[in-house]
Motif scaffolding. Structure first.
Motif, short mmCIF file in Angstrom:
data_model
loop_
_atom_site.label_atom_id
_atom_site.label_comp_id
_atom_site.label_asym_id
_atom_site.label_seq_id
_atom_site.Cartn_x
_atom_site.Cartn_y
_atom_site.Cartn_z
N GLN A 30 0.84 -1.18 0.00
CA GLN A 30 0.00 0.00 0.00
C GLN A 30 0.88 1.24 0.00
OE1 GLN A 30 -1.95 -0.91 3.75
NE2 GLN A 30 -0.92 0.78 4.70
N THR A 31 0.26 2.40 -0.10
CA THR A 31 1.04 3.63 -0.09
C THR A 31 1.80 3.76 1.21
OG1 THR A 31 -0.63 4.70 -1.46
CG2 THR A 31 0.91 6.14 -0.29
N PRO A 32 3.16 3.93 1.13
CA PRO A 32 3.94 3.98 2.36
C PRO A 32 3.70 5.25 3.12
CG PRO A 32 5.34 4.48 0.48
CD PRO A 32 4.00 4.07 -0.08
N GLN A 33 4.06 5.21 4.40
CA GLN A 33 4.02 6.41 5.24
C GLN A 33 5.46 6.82 5.49
OE1 GLN A 33 1.60 5.81 8.74
NE2 GLN A 33 0.33 4.33 7.68
N PRO A 34 6.04 7.64 4.62
CA PRO A 34 7.46 7.93 4.69
C PRO A 34 7.81 8.80 5.87
CG PRO A 34 6.42 9.31 3.03
CD PRO A 34 5.36 8.37 3.53
N GLY A 35 9.11 8.73 6.20
CA GLY A 35 9.63 9.61 7.24
C GLY A 35 9.53 9.02 8.61
N ALA A 36 10.36 9.53 9.50
CA ALA A 36 10.46 8.95 10.83
C ALA A 36 9.27 9.27 11.71
CB ALA A 36 11.73 9.44 11.51
N ALA A 37 8.60 10.37 11.45
CA ALA A 37 7.57 10.82 12.39
C ALA A 37 6.25 11.08 11.68
CB ALA A 37 8.05 12.07 13.13
N ALA A 38 5.91 10.15 10.77
CA ALA A 38 4.71 10.37 9.97
C ALA A 38 3.45 10.38 10.81
CB ALA A 38 4.62 9.29 8.88
N SER A 39 3.47 9.64 11.94
CA SER A 39 2.21 9.47 12.66
C SER A 39 2.25 9.99 14.09
CB SER A 39 1.84 7.98 12.66
OG SER A 39 2.87 7.22 13.25
N VAL A 40 3.34 10.64 14.50
CA VAL A 40 3.43 11.13 15.87
C VAL A 40 3.94 12.56 15.87
CG1 VAL A 40 3.81 8.84 16.82
CG2 VAL A 40 5.78 10.22 16.16
N ALA A 41 3.67 13.26 16.96
CA ALA A 41 4.11 14.65 17.09
C ALA A 41 5.63 14.72 17.05
CB ALA A 41 3.59 15.23 18.40
N TRP A 244 11.76 -5.53 6.57
CA TRP A 244 11.31 -6.38 7.67
C TRP A 244 10.75 -5.46 8.73
CZ3 TRP A 244 15.91 -10.30 8.56
CH2 TRP A 244 16.04 -11.10 7.42
N GLY A 245 9.69 -5.91 9.39
CA GLY A 245 9.03 -5.02 10.34
C GLY A 245 8.74 -5.65 11.68
N ILE A 246 8.59 -4.79 12.67
CA ILE A 246 8.10 -5.17 13.99
C ILE A 246 6.58 -5.18 13.89
CG2 ILE A 246 8.02 -4.54 16.43
CD1 ILE A 246 10.59 -2.82 15.82
N ALA A 247 5.97 -6.34 14.10
CA ALA A 247 4.52 -6.48 13.92
C ALA A 247 3.78 -6.09 15.19
CB ALA A 247 4.18 -7.91 13.53
N ILE A 248 2.71 -5.31 15.00
CA ILE A 248 1.87 -4.82 16.10
C ILE A 248 0.42 -4.94 15.66
CG2 ILE A 248 1.37 -2.84 17.60
CD1 ILE A 248 4.21 -1.78 16.65
N ASP A 249 -0.43 -5.47 16.52
CA ASP A 249 -1.83 -5.63 16.15
C ASP A 249 -2.44 -4.27 15.79
OD1 ASP A 249 -4.08 -7.84 16.37
OD2 ASP A 249 -4.94 -5.94 17.06
N VAL A 291 6.39 3.32 8.96
CA VAL A 291 5.29 2.40 9.23
C VAL A 291 4.74 1.88 7.89
CG1 VAL A 291 2.94 2.20 10.13
CG2 VAL A 291 4.67 3.48 11.40
N ASN A 292 4.62 0.56 7.77
CA ASN A 292 4.03 -0.07 6.58
C ASN A 292 4.67 0.45 5.29
OD1 ASN A 292 2.26 -1.46 8.30
ND2 ASN A 292 0.68 0.12 8.14
N ASP A 293 5.99 0.33 5.22
CA ASP A 293 6.73 0.99 4.15
C ASP A 293 7.04 0.08 2.97
OD1 ASP A 293 7.70 3.31 3.08
OD2 ASP A 293 9.66 3.18 4.04
N GLN A 294 6.43 -1.09 2.89
CA GLN A 294 6.62 -1.94 1.71
C GLN A 294 6.08 -1.23 0.48
OE1 GLN A 294 8.05 -5.03 0.90
NE2 GLN A 294 7.50 -4.33 -1.13
N LYS A 295 6.94 -1.11 -0.55
CA LYS A 295 6.52 -0.44 -1.78
C LYS A 295 5.67 -1.37 -2.64
CE LYS A 295 9.07 3.16 -0.76
NZ LYS A 295 9.66 2.72 0.50
#
Length: 295
Positions: A30-41, A244-249, A291-295
């Motif tokens: 899916q569309t990746p969420q680039p960058g280190a802080a895409a989802s947090v302040a 490779w990713g750390i999986a979180i529900d 997060v979820n950065d598979q192209k």
């Protein structure tokens, strides 16, 4: 891949099929969420993002599936988990202000275990794939692809995937390296004879015995196995390389953001690089926690 211990979790067939795809990679996503802080302040500290209930417990439960050096394995003669993933897990827990509790489990049971709340994270050389993201989110921390391993000196003269056509090949069951081999086999005019092993080390025993000319193993693991044994060569091409990713529900989005920030703090501080240097896998480092950065 050594995936010995069975984990009996009653879970839907869709989830089981997601988990059973192994340590593999995928070219879809899916569309990746680039960058280190895409989802947090931008100014948030990892420890400030920890969910209140988890902070109260004070323990970060992380599952892995040992037997995949240098990523996760037992220290010789002990039941102590060591390697890249256990060390990174400990460093992440430290950044979150939590005590690490690391559990060994069967690889196919990791995602069902997350959904059953047996642990908070799964960290076990697991590729971030579109199929798995139906069940979990990934904080991506590593890049790797599958590499061909052959006997020392490459007596069969294997140069690439196409050279495996018409040959006997052993591949680890449940892995995307099996999918890579099967994908190539579909293109072969003369088909491979593919046998499946429980893990990479037992697959190599078939090469030792002359029952197979090659296997496909994730590159950092292949390099370490070849270096330690002195009995194999690793071809340098990496196939279907990806994160490779750390999986979180998926229900634990706040924890996902905290883990993402913790990993970025480790990258920024240089601690992440030191851990990868210790295990000889800096070539698979990422530059930012995504997060979820598979192209």
């Amino acid at each position: 891949m050594l995936r010995k211990r069975a984990l009996h979790v009653v879970i839907g067939l869709v989830t089981l099929s997601i988990a059973a795809t192994g340590c593999g990679r995928s070219t879809s996503g899916q569309t990746p969420q680039p960058g280190a802080a895409a989802s947090v302040a931008a100014d948030a500290k990892a420890a400030d993002l920890v969910p209140a209930a988890l902070k109260e417990k004070g323990v970060l439960r992380v599952a892995t599936a040992e037997g995949y050096p240098p990523m996760e394995m037992y220290k010789e003669g002990t039941q102590e988990l060591i390697g890249v993933d256990p060390e990174l897990a400990a460093a992440i827990a430290g950044r979150l202000g939590l005590k690490l509790e690391m559990t060994n489990a069967s690889f196919p049971g990791l995602i069902p275990g997350l959904q059953a709340d047996r642990w908070d994270l799964a960290m076990s050389s697991m590729s971030d794939t579109e199929e798995r993201r139906k069940a979990v989110d990934f904080v991506d921390y590593f890049q790797a692809g599958g590499a061909i391993m052959v006997a020392k000196g490459n007596p069969a003269g294997v140069k690439d995937l196409a050279d495996l056509c018409g040959r006997a090949v052993v591949l680890a069951k449940g892995s995307s390296n099996l999918a890579i081999g099967e994908g190539q086999n579909a293109k072969c005019a003369k088909k491979m004879t593919i046998s499946q092993s429980e893990d990479a080390p037992t697959g190599l025993l078939q090469i030792d015995a002359g029952r197979a000319v090659a296997t496909i193993v994730d590159y950092p693991v292949a390099k370490m196995l070849a270096q330690e044994s002195g009995k194999y060569d690793v071809l340098e091409a990496q196939y279907e390389a990806g994160p490779w990713g750390i999986a979180i529900d998926k229900k634990d989005s706040q924890l996902r953001d905290a883990v993402q920030r913790a990993l970025q703090e480790l990258i920024d501080s240089g601690e992440y690089t030191k851990i990868l240097e210790k295990w000889g896998v800096t070539g698979s480092a990422v530059q930012a926690a995504t997060v979820n950065d598979q192209k």
